[in-house]
Design a protein around this motif. Structure first.
Motif, PDB file in Angstrom:
ATOM      1  N   GLU A   1      -4.331  -7.504 -12.292  1.00 48.72           N
ATOM      2  CA  GLU A   1      -3.112  -7.242 -13.049  1.00 48.72           C
ATOM      3  C   GLU A   1      -2.740  -8.399 -13.959  1.00 48.72           C
ATOM      4  O   GLU A   1      -2.003  -8.193 -14.941  1.00 48.72           O
ATOM      5  CB  GLU A   1      -1.953  -6.947 -12.093  1.00 48.72           C
ATOM      6  CG  GLU A   1      -2.120  -5.649 -11.307  1.00 48.72           C
ATOM      7  CD  GLU A   1      -0.886  -5.327 -10.485  1.00 48.72           C
ATOM      8  OE1 GLU A   1       0.130  -6.036 -10.642  1.00 48.72           O
ATOM      9  OE2 GLU A   1      -0.935  -4.357  -9.697  1.00 48.72           O
TER      10      GLU A   1
ATOM     11  N   HIS B   1       0.231 -11.064   1.573  1.00 44.32           N
ATOM     12  CA  HIS B   1      -0.529  -9.882   1.149  1.00 44.32           C
ATOM     13  C   HIS B   1       0.241  -8.569   1.345  1.00 44.32           C
ATOM     14  O   HIS B   1      -0.344  -7.500   1.234  1.00 44.32           O
ATOM     15  CB  HIS B   1      -1.852  -9.827   1.919  1.00 44.32           C
ATOM     16  CG  HIS B   1      -2.712 -11.033   1.708  1.00 44.32           C
ATOM     17  ND1 HIS B   1      -3.505 -11.202   0.603  1.00 44.32           N
ATOM     18  CD2 HIS B   1      -2.880 -12.154   2.459  1.00 44.32           C
ATOM     19  CE1 HIS B   1      -4.139 -12.356   0.678  1.00 44.32           C
ATOM     20  NE2 HIS B   1      -3.774 -12.958   1.793  1.00 44.32           N
TER      21      HIS B   1
ATOM     22  N   ASP C   1     -21.705  -8.647  -2.884  1.00 44.63           N
ATOM     23  CA  ASP C   1     -20.598  -8.020  -2.166  1.00 44.63           C
ATOM     24  C   ASP C   1     -21.111  -7.090  -1.068  1.00 44.63           C
ATOM     25  O   ASP C   1     -20.544  -7.025   0.023  1.00 44.63           O
ATOM     26  CB  ASP C   1     -19.726  -7.222  -3.139  1.00 44.63           C
ATOM     27  CG  ASP C   1     -18.807  -8.117  -3.956  1.00 44.63           C
ATOM     28  OD1 ASP C   1     -18.554  -9.250  -3.507  1.00 44.63           O
ATOM     29  OD2 ASP C   1     -18.347  -7.691  -5.021  1.00 44.63           O
TER      30      ASP C   1
ATOM     31  N   THR D   1      -8.009 -13.598  -0.494  1.00 47.69           N
ATOM     32  CA  THR D   1      -8.035 -12.341   0.249  1.00 47.69           C
ATOM     33  C   THR D   1      -7.485 -12.585   1.654  1.00 47.69           C
ATOM     34  O   THR D   1      -7.415 -13.732   2.112  1.00 47.69           O
ATOM     35  CB  THR D   1      -9.465 -11.787   0.345  1.00 47.69           C
ATOM     36  OG1 THR D   1     -10.300 -12.751   1.002  1.00 47.69           O
ATOM     37  CG2 THR D   1     -10.027 -11.488  -1.034  1.00 47.69           C
TER      38      THR D   1
ATOM     39  N   ARG E   1       3.603  -7.935  -4.080  1.00 45.54           N
ATOM     40  CA  ARG E   1       3.362  -8.815  -5.235  1.00 45.54           C
ATOM     41  C   ARG E   1       4.122 -10.114  -5.034  1.00 45.54           C
ATOM     42  O   ARG E   1       5.161 -10.352  -5.645  1.00 45.54           O
ATOM     43  CB  ARG E   1       3.792  -8.108  -6.527  1.00 45.54           C
ATOM     44  CG  ARG E   1       2.857  -6.982  -6.943  1.00 45.54           C
ATOM     45  CD  ARG E   1       3.336  -6.334  -8.232  1.00 45.54           C
ATOM     46  NE  ARG E   1       2.379  -5.339  -8.703  1.00 45.54           N
ATOM     47  CZ  ARG E   1       2.312  -4.089  -8.253  1.00 45.54           C
ATOM     48  NH1 ARG E   1       3.161  -3.701  -7.301  1.00 45.54           N
ATOM     49  NH2 ARG E   1       1.409  -3.244  -8.726  1.00 45.54           N
TER      50      ARG E   1
ATOM     51  N   PRO F   1      -2.097 -12.865  -3.993  1.00 44.19           N
ATOM     52  CA  PRO F   1      -3.055 -11.977  -3.307  1.00 44.19           C
ATOM     53  C   PRO F   1      -4.167 -11.572  -4.280  1.00 44.19           C
ATOM     54  O   PRO F   1      -3.913 -11.228  -5.441  1.00 44.19           O
ATOM     55  CB  PRO F   1      -2.203 -10.773  -2.911  1.00 44.19           C
ATOM     56  CG  PRO F   1      -0.788 -11.235  -2.997  1.00 44.19           C
ATOM     57  CD  PRO F   1      -0.759 -12.262  -4.077  1.00 44.19           C
ATOM     58  N   ALA F   2      -5.400 -11.601  -3.810  1.00 42.65           N
ATOM     59  CA  ALA F   2      -6.530 -11.216  -4.656  1.00 42.65           C
ATOM     60  C   ALA F   2      -6.435  -9.758  -5.101  1.00 42.65           C
ATOM     61  O   ALA F   2      -6.988  -9.388  -6.145  1.00 42.65           O
ATOM     62  CB  ALA F   2      -7.841 -11.450  -3.911  1.00 42.65           C
ATOM     63  N   ALA F   3      -5.714  -8.931  -4.352  1.00 42.94           N
ATOM     64  CA  ALA F   3      -5.588  -7.516  -4.701  1.00 42.94           C
ATOM     65  C   ALA F   3      -4.885  -7.315  -6.038  1.00 42.94           C
ATOM     66  O   ALA F   3      -5.077  -6.294  -6.707  1.00 42.94           O
ATOM     67  CB  ALA F   3      -4.829  -6.781  -3.599  1.00 42.94           C
ATOM     68  N   TYR F   4      -4.076  -8.303  -6.473  1.00 43.01           N
ATOM     69  CA  TYR F   4      -3.328  -8.171  -7.720  1.00 43.01           C
ATOM     70  C   TYR F   4      -3.894  -9.084  -8.810  1.00 43.01           C
ATOM     71  O   TYR F   4      -3.243  -9.276  -9.844  1.00 43.01           O
ATOM     72  CB  TYR F   4      -1.852  -8.504  -7.488  1.00 43.01           C
ATOM     73  CG  TYR F   4      -1.200  -7.603  -6.466  1.00 43.01           C
ATOM     74  CD1 TYR F   4      -0.829  -6.300  -6.792  1.00 43.01           C
ATOM     75  CD2 TYR F   4      -0.979  -8.047  -5.170  1.00 43.01           C
ATOM     76  CE1 TYR F   4      -0.247  -5.465  -5.858  1.00 43.01           C
ATOM     77  CE2 TYR F   4      -0.392  -7.215  -4.220  1.00 43.01           C
ATOM     78  CZ  TYR F   4      -0.025  -5.929  -4.571  1.00 43.01           C
ATOM     79  OH  TYR F   4       0.549  -5.103  -3.631  1.00 43.01           O
TER      80      TYR F   4
END
Length: 320
Positions: free
Chosen positions: A167, A105, A44, A84, A108, A161-164
């Motif tokens: 969860e 993005h 990363d 992403t 949710r 979205p990869a951000a969630y």
């Protein structure tokens, strides 16, 4: 047989040309990185340094999961892809309602294949539960670069979205998932030369690198092998057709025995009689081959509509 050979060879050539023209669209970027165990802190950090240097990247995490629609309560197996922002760098994602991909993005949200809506008796605006995460269905995807349409039938795709992703609670130790990243390089960059010094660093982190050129070669080889196999089938059809034509010509000549006798009685030599019927057979064969070639050309213009869902590229047909 001639029609089959012409259609197969011409269509294979058109597919290979389309692959060369759309190679970046197929991959979604100029460089593909695949990590079996996921991207660690070192990888990363390297990606972040590349982004700072002007080489943007996007990640895709893919895994299978059950999805439940609300309020219908129906459940089915789907292929979840957590992406992403920026993916894909090339090509256009078509959605229904239109132009919704960029909004994925902003919250949710989830975008799904049309078959997911049908199978779950859901519609845009309903809620889709994946693991512990709940997402609003923002749109259905009618086309995404690099994926053949038949893929939606084999494994309906769900994009979140990869951000969630965390969860959902589905990506834990031992989870079966595929981790990929695509990079976009400046126009005109010679990818094999650019990536050469970076290969050892990525391989040290167990990351496999594939360039656009390598992907193009793999797909072209696969198309060539399929074309060779189908050409053998076409040759067999041509051979069987030749046997049938030979039988037909033999029957035709047998029916002309009386005419041959009259020609011989009038003074025609055996060579002249043979030449007469040989020319007739050659003309008929030439006419049949010409018709077969025209038929093959016509068939190749219809093949993209028949095989479009099985191909990863949009084939542009031209006479070759």
């Amino acid at each position: 047989g001639v029609a089959a050979l012409v259609a197969i060879d011409s269509f294979a050539a058109n597919v290979q040309t389309s692959i060369k023209e759309q190679s970046r669209t197929l991959m979604g970027g100029d460089l593909n990185l695949r990590a079996r165990q996921g991207f660690n802190a070192a990888s990363d950090s390297l990606l972040d340094s590349l982004a700072t240097a002007g080489y943007p990247w996007a990640k895709v995490t893919s895994f299978a999961s059950m999805a439940t629609a609300h309020p219908s309560g129906n459940t089915r197996l789907t292929q979840v892809r957590a992406v992403t922002p920026g993916f894909p760098f090339y090509g256009e994602v078509l959605t229904e309602p239109a132009d919704r991909w960029a909004a994925l993005h902003r919250g949710r949200y989830v975008m799904v294949d049309p078959s997911v809506l049908i199978g779950l008796d859901a519609e845009v605006g309903d809620t889709l539960q994946i693991g512990y995460g709940r997402f609003e269905i923002l749109a259905s995807i009618t086309n995404i670069p690099g994926d053949p349409g038949i893929a939606a039938t084999i494994g309906p795709r769900v994009f979140i979205p990869a951000a969630y992703l965390a969860e959902t609670g589905l990506i834990t130790a031992g989870a079966r998932a595929e981790y990929e990243a695509v990079l976009k390089l400046p126009e005109g960059t010679r990818t094999p030369i650019w990536v050469a010094p970076l290969r050892p660093r990525f391989e040290k982190e167990n990351i496999r690198i594939r360039t656009v050129e390598e992907r193009e070669i793999d797909l072209t080889d696969a198309i060539q092998q399929l074309a060779r196999f189908l050409s053998v089938v076409g040759l067999i059809a041509l051979l069987l057709g030749g046997i049938g034509v030979a039988s037909g010509v033999n029957a035709f000549v047998q029916r002309k025995i009386d005419t041959v006798a009259v020609l011989r009685y009038l003074g025609a030599s055996s060579a002249q009689v043979l030449t007469i019927y040989l020319v007739q057979a050659a003309v008929m064969g030439l006419a049949g081959a010409a018709f077969g070639a025209l038929l093959g050309i016509g068939i190749q213009f219809g093949l993209p509509q028949v095989l479009g869902e099985f191909l990863p590229v949009d084939v542009t047909v031209s006479l070759v």
